[in-house]
Design an enzyme around this catalytic site. Structure first.
Site, PDB file in Angstrom:
ATOM      1  N   LYS A 140       0.198   3.345  -2.909  1.00 52.10           N
ATOM      2  CA  LYS A 140      -0.970   4.247  -2.983  1.00 52.10           C
ATOM      3  C   LYS A 140      -0.532   5.720  -2.950  1.00 52.10           C
ATOM      4  O   LYS A 140      -1.221   6.600  -3.459  1.00 52.10           O
ATOM      5  CB  LYS A 140      -1.956   3.926  -1.854  1.00 52.10           C
ATOM      6  CG  LYS A 140      -2.626   2.543  -2.023  1.00 52.10           C
ATOM      7  CD  LYS A 140      -3.498   2.180  -0.840  1.00 52.10           C
ATOM      8  CE  LYS A 140      -4.362   0.942  -1.038  1.00 52.10           C
ATOM      9  NZ  LYS A 140      -3.689  -0.329  -1.132  1.00 52.10           N
ATOM     10  N   VAL A 194       1.236  -3.702   3.738  1.00 52.52           N
ATOM     11  CA  VAL A 194       1.247  -5.005   4.419  1.00 52.52           C
ATOM     12  C   VAL A 194       2.495  -5.830   4.111  1.00 52.52           C
ATOM     13  O   VAL A 194       2.666  -6.912   4.669  1.00 52.52           O
ATOM     14  CB  VAL A 194      -0.026  -5.850   4.145  1.00 52.52           C
ATOM     15  CG1 VAL A 194      -1.246  -5.219   4.770  1.00 52.52           C
ATOM     16  CG2 VAL A 194      -0.215  -6.122   2.670  1.00 52.52           C
ATOM     17  N   TYR A 198      -4.269   3.546   7.931  1.00 53.10           N
ATOM     18  CA  TYR A 198      -5.592   2.925   8.073  1.00 53.10           C
ATOM     19  C   TYR A 198      -6.227   3.297   9.401  1.00 53.10           C
ATOM     20  O   TYR A 198      -6.185   4.436   9.838  1.00 53.10           O
ATOM     21  CB  TYR A 198      -5.505   1.390   7.921  1.00 53.10           C
ATOM     22  CG  TYR A 198      -4.498   0.938   6.921  1.00 53.10           C
ATOM     23  CD1 TYR A 198      -4.651   1.307   5.581  1.00 53.10           C
ATOM     24  CD2 TYR A 198      -3.390   0.191   7.278  1.00 53.10           C
ATOM     25  CE1 TYR A 198      -3.728   0.896   4.644  1.00 53.10           C
ATOM     26  CE2 TYR A 198      -2.477  -0.227   6.347  1.00 53.10           C
ATOM     27  CZ  TYR A 198      -2.637   0.140   5.040  1.00 53.10           C
ATOM     28  OH  TYR A 198      -1.723  -0.249   4.133  1.00 53.10           O
ATOM     29  N   SER A 207       0.803  -1.237   0.000  1.00 54.29           N
ATOM     30  CA  SER A 207       0.000   0.000   0.000  1.00 54.29           C
ATOM     31  C   SER A 207       0.831   1.280   0.000  1.00 54.29           C
ATOM     32  O   SER A 207       0.259   2.363  -0.158  1.00 54.29           O
ATOM     33  CB  SER A 207      -0.947   0.028   1.195  1.00 54.29           C
ATOM     34  OG  SER A 207      -2.079  -0.743   0.914  1.00 54.29           O
ATOM     35  N   TYR A 259      -3.751  -2.219 -10.335  1.00 52.56           N
ATOM     36  CA  TYR A 259      -3.674  -2.076  -8.876  1.00 52.56           C
ATOM     37  C   TYR A 259      -2.778  -3.157  -8.259  1.00 52.56           C
ATOM     38  O   TYR A 259      -1.897  -2.859  -7.441  1.00 52.56           O
ATOM     39  CB  TYR A 259      -5.091  -2.130  -8.273  1.00 52.56           C
ATOM     40  CG  TYR A 259      -5.107  -2.218  -6.776  1.00 52.56           C
ATOM     41  CD1 TYR A 259      -4.893  -1.087  -5.984  1.00 52.56           C
ATOM     42  CD2 TYR A 259      -5.278  -3.444  -6.122  1.00 52.56           C
ATOM     43  CE1 TYR A 259      -4.871  -1.175  -4.595  1.00 52.56           C
ATOM     44  CE2 TYR A 259      -5.255  -3.538  -4.747  1.00 52.56           C
ATOM     45  CZ  TYR A 259      -5.052  -2.402  -3.983  1.00 52.56           C
ATOM     46  OH  TYR A 259      -5.008  -2.494  -2.614  1.00 52.56           O
TER      47      TYR A 259
END
Ligand code: GLN
Length: 303
Positions: free
Chosen positions: A67, A257, A239, A64, A187
């Site tokens: 992102k 992760v 998160y 992530s 993605y």
């Protein structure tokens, strides 16, 4: 300030805890095989000083953290129009949660949860060659070629049932323009990118330099855009643990992760920590502790 001794001390202090607690992400089979007992830390200052210790040059799956870079590309391609497709509020739920999407008509809360990154990726698939653009951006930012890990991308594609659900759910609300398979392929490849702590500390340099490229000084983002990325990192980058991160560390951070976390000290430096074993929130257990030690020892925090 000379950071090298401090980074070595942080790694030496935490090394005895390696392999003792936390869990390597197992829902992506290719990540479950990564040995847990690894810890790296690296930083690069706005003046070009570099320091790194432990497994700081071992490439890992950035997951992530990608992102951040899809958001950067989205801001560059669409400008403020990007925010018609995506919110800017912390979700307060897991990074792959479906619950809010139903009541919020398929509009993702922010670009750093999976639904949000999938929505940004959809815009990129419409605007450019999304998979090529992210590799070009990252290779340019860190000064070395950066690659996808095809095994990890395939592993995610084979088991990414939640992401398939998220994308189809958004598509049902008319929120994705492109074919779900095409968007998810981009993605999953973005998540599979392999980089080391040192490469990420270098590549994120534009975030502590008001958007200016860490080596050339060209604007990667405008100053205002870079400030906004930092704001979103602080509020949404880790998160459901973003409040805890602000409390314990006090820096804009983005985690993945794969066990990596990047952090920004505006106008000073960017740093990256990596240790694969995670807390239940999906953030690296020892990586979080390493960042906490760093800010406690240096007093570097935005507060
Ligand atoms: N590839 C992962 C997923 O989509 C990324 C999640 C993460 O790093 N938090 O589930």
């Amino acid at each position: 300030m000379l950071f090298q001794p401090l980074l070595e001390e942080i790694v030496a202090t935490l090394r005895p805890e390696l392999g003792r607690a936390g869990q390597v992400a197992s829902y992506i089979p290719a990540l479950a095989r990564v040995p847990a007992a690894q810890l790296g830390i690296a930083l690069r200052t706005c003046d070009g000083e570099e320091a790194h210790a432990g497994d700081s040059m071992t490439p890992f799956s950035i997951q992530s953290i990608s992102k951040l870079f899809t958001l950067t590309l989205g801001m560059r391609e669409l400008g403020d129009a990007l925010w018609e497709h995506i919110g800017r509020e912390p979700s307060g739920s897991a990074f792959n949660s479906l619950v809010q999407l139903e009541s919020e008509h398929g509009l993702p809360r922010n670009p750093f949860i999976n639904a949000g990154a999938i929505a940004v990726t959809d815009r990129l698939v419409s605007a450019c060659d999304a998979k090529a653009e992210i590799l070009t951006l990252l290779s340019d930012l860190c000064g070395e070629p950066v690659y996808f890990d095809e095994e990890v991308a395939a592993s995610e594609a084979a088991t990414g049932f939640r992401n398939v659900a998220l994308a189809n759910f958004m598509k049902s609300f008319g929120r994705l323009d492109n074919d779900v398979g095409t968007v998810l392929d981009a993605y999953f490849h973005d998540c599979s990118i392999r980089m080391s702590c040192l490469q990420l500390a270098r590549a994120t340099g534009y975030l502590c330099r008001d958007g200016a490229h860490p080596y050339t000084g060209m604007q990667v983002l405008t100053e205002r855009q870079a400030r906004r990325v930092n704001a979103l990192m602080l509020t949404c980058g880790t998160y459901d643990a973003a409040g805890e991160f602000a409390f314990r560390i006090g820096l804009p951070c983005k985690s993945g992760v794969g066990g990596g976390i990047v952090a920004v000290v505006p106008d000073r430096l960017t740093l990256c920590v990596w240790s694969p074993a995670l807390e239940p929130s999906g953030n690296s257990l020892l990586g979080t502790k390493a960042l906490e030690m760093f800010t406690a020892r240096t007093g570097l925090s935005i507060f």
